[in-house]
Design a protein around this motif. Structure first.
Motif, mmCIF file in Angstrom:
data_model
loop_
_atom_site.group_PDB
_atom_site.id
_atom_site.type_symbol
_atom_site.label_atom_id
_atom_site.label_comp_id
_atom_site.label_asym_id
_atom_site.label_seq_id
_atom_site.Cartn_x
_atom_site.Cartn_y
_atom_site.Cartn_z
ATOM 1 N N GLN A 105 7.708 6.351 24.075
ATOM 2 C CA GLN A 105 7.899 7.532 23.230
ATOM 3 C C GLN A 105 9.056 7.383 22.243
ATOM 4 N N HIS A 106 9.496 6.126 22.003
ATOM 5 C CA HIS A 106 10.449 5.894 20.915
ATOM 6 C C HIS A 106 9.676 5.970 19.603
ATOM 7 N N PRO A 107 9.983 6.938 18.744
ATOM 8 C CA PRO A 107 9.104 7.246 17.607
ATOM 9 C C PRO A 107 8.733 6.074 16.704
ATOM 10 N N SER A 108 9.698 5.222 16.382
ATOM 11 C CA SER A 108 9.425 4.188 15.379
ATOM 12 C C SER A 108 8.975 2.856 15.970
ATOM 13 N N SER A 109 8.897 2.755 17.273
ATOM 14 C CA SER A 109 8.513 1.478 17.913
ATOM 15 C C SER A 109 6.998 1.435 18.090
ATOM 16 N N ILE A 110 6.321 1.212 17.005
ATOM 17 C CA ILE A 110 4.852 1.253 17.034
ATOM 18 C C ILE A 110 4.284 0.092 17.842
ATOM 19 N N ASP A 111 4.836 -1.098 17.662
ATOM 20 C CA ASP A 111 4.329 -2.257 18.414
ATOM 21 C C ASP A 111 4.615 -2.108 19.906
ATOM 22 N N GLY A 112 5.811 -1.625 20.237
ATOM 23 C CA GLY A 112 6.142 -1.408 21.643
ATOM 24 C C GLY A 112 5.239 -0.369 22.274
ATOM 25 N N SER A 132 0.632 13.477 23.185
ATOM 26 C CA SER A 132 0.440 14.925 23.063
ATOM 27 C C SER A 132 0.870 15.450 21.698
ATOM 28 N N ASP A 133 1.689 14.667 20.981
ATOM 29 C CA ASP A 133 2.136 15.055 19.638
ATOM 30 C C ASP A 133 1.532 14.081 18.632
ATOM 31 N N GLU A 134 0.478 14.542 17.984
ATOM 32 C CA GLU A 134 -0.238 13.658 17.051
ATOM 33 C C GLU A 134 0.567 13.347 15.803
ATOM 34 N N GLY A 135 1.704 14.020 15.622
ATOM 35 C CA GLY A 135 2.525 13.771 14.440
ATOM 36 C C GLY A 135 3.484 12.603 14.598
ATOM 37 N N MET A 136 3.558 12.034 15.778
ATOM 38 C CA MET A 136 4.465 10.899 15.996
ATOM 39 C C MET A 136 3.986 9.664 15.238
ATOM 40 N N VAL A 164 -0.583 6.370 15.426
ATOM 41 C CA VAL A 164 -1.543 5.503 14.729
ATOM 42 C C VAL A 164 -2.248 4.584 15.720
ATOM 43 N N ASN A 165 -1.557 4.192 16.779
ATOM 44 C CA ASN A 165 -2.180 3.342 17.801
ATOM 45 C C ASN A 165 -3.324 4.064 18.500
ATOM 46 N N PHE A 166 -3.152 5.342 18.740
ATOM 47 C CA PHE A 166 -4.197 6.130 19.404
ATOM 48 C C PHE A 166 -5.445 6.200 18.534
ATOM 49 N N ARG A 167 -5.219 6.454 17.248
ATOM 50 C CA ARG A 167 -6.360 6.624 16.338
ATOM 51 C C ARG A 167 -7.052 5.304 16.048
ATOM 52 N N GLN A 168 -6.272 4.279 15.751
ATOM 53 C CA GLN A 168 -6.876 2.999 15.361
ATOM 54 C C GLN A 168 -7.377 2.198 16.560
#
Length: 675
Positions: free
Chosen positions: A564-571, A609-613, A617-621
């Motif tokens: 849940q670290h907002p900017s760590s997309i790869d993690g 639970s927060d789609e604005g994070m 993008v990982n969830f959607r793609q």
């Protein structure tokens, strides 16, 4: 996240002092690694000698043989040394009885559970309890007219009392059956008589009595009731913890660390008795007024690295002494005289054991703070996971284990002040763990150090659970503190390493407890901690390698916080893909187990639970919605398979049903978003 709880099924407050776990099972490995195997048979033969001097010699020789030597101890145990020594407790010569009792005491302290259980099963209590009235009568005579008896004769009795009391303390931790038998002896008046006479007799038997009383009052109603029934006993305990002078007027050393040990033990006894009976003392807040002011300086003042380096230095000095100057089994054992190095090693061990004891008591203080309530709203699945893991912690304990619930619980305000000294005690030294498949250079020090590290983690586990539960905004806002604590735990784990094998059980235990601490830290500073790929992979490996579902749940909970670290997309992607792999799919059940499966599903709901994070993008793609939908039937089947009749099954079923319902609702919610 479950708070660390004491387990009545294994009552040892102190770990095995000289472990033998580095040896393969059986006598063959002990024979091949012992340098004293040839001395064993003559000793056992002399124990049956008609000559009392030879019987005494044999009893003393057992203590000399087993000193820091687990191989020889195992060989002796295999030759029924316990039974032979118990037989000598009814010897016609008092000196033989005294030496046999001393050797049995040393076997208890060094060998731990197995030897204590063997002693109990061989009816050691039958002769042992006959010693108690004799010691009481002799002590009373000394106190009434001590000058009439030579000091060396008095010291012999005090040493015997120390041996008797210490063995009772060890036996009471062996099993509930042994504890019940010891409860039947009604030891409290006997033990309290030593504490009451602390200014007139040596510290050793006084400290042993306090330790025995501390163990007996740990969640054991008969002993608790006996102490609470006498206001004089409670006054005595309060006097000891409040005293500014070192107890024992006979002490030659005002800096004897056992003075601190005694105070710490009495503080622990008072905690065990809480709430105190309705007297003037009942207005005392045990935690805030006694325990914390006394114990915080104890854990802050000890330096494990100094103790470790000093121990190595003393061992080197000992090893430099020519063998001819050392006690040889070819001759009659000498007196109990100890070298300067042995005295200093014993002093250091006392300091370390006192620190461990303080940590154990502090862990109990932190365990009395509020637990999370059973709340599982859609966006707080993680908090529900905390309750769930607590159920697991409780399930693992003995049936009779109960939550510590003293009336006077400390507030959470003191918790951050404990963290800095605890992090210092967490860092391993060169002596903290034994080398692979070999004994430590000094097993008692290694045993104490590793116990301190694990006790420290247990205390930290409760601290961060309490901080996460209290939602202390000033703590969670201190981002630098969060990173420092997180890095401190990982620094310690890096030093612990991932070695496995014989003798390395304490390293594995460190990891098992530490992952719960990491989960607590992750909850306090959720969204702040950057998921380091190496750390994530280690958590994934631990989750996959352990057979313990509780550890898996903690690993998953920690990964959930990191994701849940907002900017760590790869993690986030690395963690979420692993969590998805734990779910059932298209009729294939999860291999992780029901409890971890429930935690993984709850974690994924919370993470996304927060789609604005940014990481959404990982969830959607990644097609996560489809993957979650395909797991629903498998999750439902797993929930239906939970047996409510099993221990903890009812709570687990309730928890799992809520997560199942949340999963279905979450899938519908994400579908409705149309993202």
């Amino acid at each position: 996240m479950g708070k660390s709880q004491k387990k009545r099924s294994m009552r040892r407050h102190n770990p095995m002092r000289v472990p033998d776990s580095h040896l393969p099972h059986g006598l063959a490995s002990a024979t091949s690694t012992s340098s004293k195997s040839e001395a064993i048979l003559p000793i056992l033969q002399k124990m049956e000698s008609p000559d009392a001097a030879e019987r005494k010699w044999a009893c003393v020789a057992v203590s000399n043989l087993i000193q820091n030597d687990p191989s020889t101890r195992r060989l002796l145990q295999g030759k029924n040394v316990v039974g032979a020594l118990i037989t000598r407790l009814t010897d016609s010569e008092e000196e033989v009885i005294v030496e046999a009792a001393g050797s049995l005491r040393n076997l208890c302290i060094d060998g731990g559970y197995d030897i204590c259980a063997e002693m109990y099963n061989k009816n050691i209590l039958v002769p042992w309890k006959t010693f108690i009235p004799k010691i009481s009568n002799t002590l009373a005579q000394y106190l009434e007219g001590a000058a009439a008896t030579p000091e060396n004769a008095q010291n012999l009795v005090y040493d015997f009392a120390d041996n008797v009391i210490t063995t009772l303390w060890c036996l009471s931790e062996t099993s509930n059956k042994a504890l019940d038998a010891i409860n039947g002896i009604h030891l409290v008046p006997f033990l309290m008589s030593f504490l009451a006479a602390r200014d007139k007799i040596p510290l050793a038997p006084v400290t042993a009595a306090a330790h025995c009383l501390y163990v007996l009052t740990d969640d054991n109603f008969p002993a608790i009731s006996d102490v609470r029934a006498d206001a004089g006993y409670i006054s005595c305990l309060l006097e000891i913890v409040r005293s500014t002078e070192a107890p024992n007027g006979k002490s030659r050393d005002p800096l004897d660390p056992r003075s601190t040990t005694l105070k710490v033990l009495c503080a622990g006894i008072l905690r065990n008795l809480s709430p105190l009976p309705p007297t003037a003392a009942s207005f005392v807040d045990i935690d805030q007024d006694i325990v914390l002011p006394l114990l915080q300086p104890v854990i802050s003042s000890v330096s494990l690295f100094d103790a470790s380096s000093k121990t190595l230095e003393l061992i080197a000095k000992q090893n430099s002494v020519p063998e001819l100057e050392k006690l040889s089994l070819k001759h009659t054992p000498g007196s109990d005289h100890k070298s300067t190095e042995e005295i200093e090693l014993a002093r250091l061990e006392t300091i370390l054991r006192t620190a461990q004891l303080a940590l154990e008591i502090l862990t109990g203080v932190c365990a009395t703070l509020p637990d999370p309530k059973s709340q599982l709203p859609e966006k707080e699945g993680e908090e529900g996971g905390s309750d769930d893991d607590e159920d697991l912690e409780m399930d693992d304990a003995d049936d009779d284990m109960q939550e510590d619930t003293p009336a006077n619980s400390a507030s959470v305000s003191f918790l951050p002040t404990l963290v800095a000294p605890l992090l210092a005690l967490l860092q391993p030294t060169s002596l903290s763990f034994p080398p692979l498949a070999a004994p430590s250079p000094h097993p008692p020090t290694t045993s104490a150090l590793s116990a301190i590290h694990i006790s420290t983690l247990e205390c930290l586990n409760n601290i961060f659970l309490s901080l996460a539960t209290s939602r202390n905004s000033s703590v969670s806002a201190d981002h630098d503190a969060g990173r420092k604590v997180w890095d401190g735990i990982w620094s310690a784990l890096a030093a612990v390493g991932t070695e496995t094998g014989l003798g390395q059980e304490r390293r594995q235990e460190m990891w098992n407890v530490a992952v719960g601490v990491l989960w607590g830290i992750g909850n306090v500073w959720k969204g702040l901690l950057v998921p380091n790929e190496e750390q994530v992979q280690l958590l994934i490996q631990l989750c996959g390698a352990t057979a313990d579902e509780r550890i898996r749940v903690k690993c998953i909970g920690t990964l959930e916080c990191l994701a849940q670290h907002p900017s760590s997309i790869d993690g986030n992607k690395l963690i979420s893909q692993y969590l998805l792999s734990l779910l059932p799919s298209d009729g294939t059940p999860s291999s992780a187990g029901t409890e971890p499966l429930v935690q993984a599903a709850s974690a994924l709901i919370d993470i996304y639970s927060d789609e604005g994070m940014p990481y959404d993008v990982n969830f959607r793609q990644g097609g996560y919605l489809t993957r979650l939908a395909s797991s629903v039937e498998g999750v439902k089947k797993a929930v239906r398979g939970i047996d409510r009749r099993k221990e903890g099954g009812k709570d687990l079923r309730l928890r799992a049903e809520e997560v199942r319902d949340n999963l279905v609702a979450f899938i519908e919610y994400r579908k409705d978003l149309g993202l």
